[in-house]
Enzyme design. Structure first.
Site, mmCIF file in Angstrom:
data_model
loop_
_atom_site.group_PDB
_atom_site.id
_atom_site.type_symbol
_atom_site.label_atom_id
_atom_site.label_comp_id
_atom_site.label_asym_id
_atom_site.label_seq_id
_atom_site.Cartn_x
_atom_site.Cartn_y
_atom_site.Cartn_z
ATOM 1 N N ARG A 1 50.770 42.722 42.286
ATOM 2 C CA ARG A 1 49.761 43.531 41.581
ATOM 3 C C ARG A 1 48.422 43.440 42.295
ATOM 4 N NH1 ARG A 1 49.511 42.233 35.370
ATOM 5 N NH2 ARG A 1 48.249 44.142 35.362
ATOM 6 N N CYS B 1 41.755 38.914 35.410
ATOM 7 C CA CYS B 1 43.190 39.192 35.489
ATOM 8 C C CYS B 1 43.377 40.658 35.151
ATOM 9 C CB CYS B 1 43.971 38.265 34.562
ATOM 10 S SG CYS B 1 43.444 38.367 32.828
#
Length: 279
Positions: free
Chosen positions: A178, A234
């Site tokens: 990611r 995050c």
């Protein structure tokens, strides 16, 4: 460890009126599963805290997928769980400490120092044969008086202002794929904030799911030792919290959470996006 308590320690404290145990189990995409699991069984005496209903505010155009809740309403909720300045809070989940760390961070942010995360989580507790129950405890509400620690939090504007500034390091807590922009299963844009370094949040845990000792946390984060300021993010401000906790264990006191995180960052069309490895 300063922020982690062992299962055996908590076992010895069960029934202590000065300790509030918080069950934070939650599964993304299955918002009712955590409470359902709590109602099935939980550590004796534990209250339930819901990631999306209690530890997050309503999703808006900006602020990310799990924005911080209204701090006044959250403070009232904390009091309703029987928590005030005299109580020690121990949070647990079954997600490697991610959800428990969010509660840990939020209570620290509101000035509550005596808050800890239970090592290894609920499955290990139950497997050890320690006491569990389906009984919901009687709670005597308290008055929780927040003292906001503003230096623990970074806004989007602050992150944007500090991009590329010497001494400021961004830490991306998501999986490497990611971070690199190779895949993005949740948010509409793939990649990372330019300049960020990737420290997948599960790196603060050992192979058995227990938290690394302080010396191991120091080794894990050794590459950040020269930073003047560390801003951790995050996807939505939840799994960044274990990295914040791990950095605290490693002795860092210059750490902020960008609570909106990647899902907030990409909600602003002008914000730059990077993919691949950083130079």
């Amino acid at each position: 460890m300063e922020n982690i308590v062992s299962q055996s320690w908590l076992l010895g404290q069960l029934g202590d009126a000065n300790i509030v145990i918080a069950d934070c189990r939650f599964a993304l995409g299955q918002p009712e599963s955590g409470r359902n699991n709590y109602e099935q069984d939980h550590i004796t005496g534990a209250v339930y805290v819901d990631l999306e209903k209690d530890l997050s505010g309503a999703k808006m155009a900006h602020g990310g997928r799990h924005p911080l809740p209204d701090l006044g309403a959250f403070s009232i909720l904390v009091g309703s769980l029987g928590i005030d300045s005299t109580k020690t809070v121990v949070a647990y989940d079954d997600q490697g400490g991610a959800m428990a760390s969010r509660l840990w961070w939020m209570l620290k942010f509101l000035g509550h120092s005596e808050v800890y995360v239970l090592d290894q989580g609920y499955a290990a507790w139950k497997a050890a044969g320690y006491p569990v129950t389906d009984e919901v405890p009687a709670v005597y509400p308290r008055t929780f008086s927040p003292k906001v620690q503003r230096t623990m939090l970074a806004s989007m504007d602050e992150v944007k202002d500090k991009l590329g500034r010497p001494g400021v390091v961004l830490v991306d807590s998501r999986e490497e794929r990611r971070y690199l922009g190779l895949e993005e299963p949740i948010d509409p844009v793939a990649g990372h904030i330019p300049g960020a370094r990737n420290y997948f949040w599960k790196g603060v845990l050992g192979a058995d799911g227990s938290w690394l000792a302080a010396a191991k946390q120091e080794q894990h984060f050794a590459g950040l030792r020269d930073a003047d300021e560390i801003i951790v993010y995050c996807g939505s401000g939840v799994t960044a919290c274990p990295n914040v906790l791990g950095l605290s264990e490693a002795g860092f006191d210059n750490v902020k959470l960008y609570s909106g995180s990647w899902s907030d960052w990409i909600s602003w069309e002008d914000n730059p996006v990077a993919t691949g490895e950083e130079e």
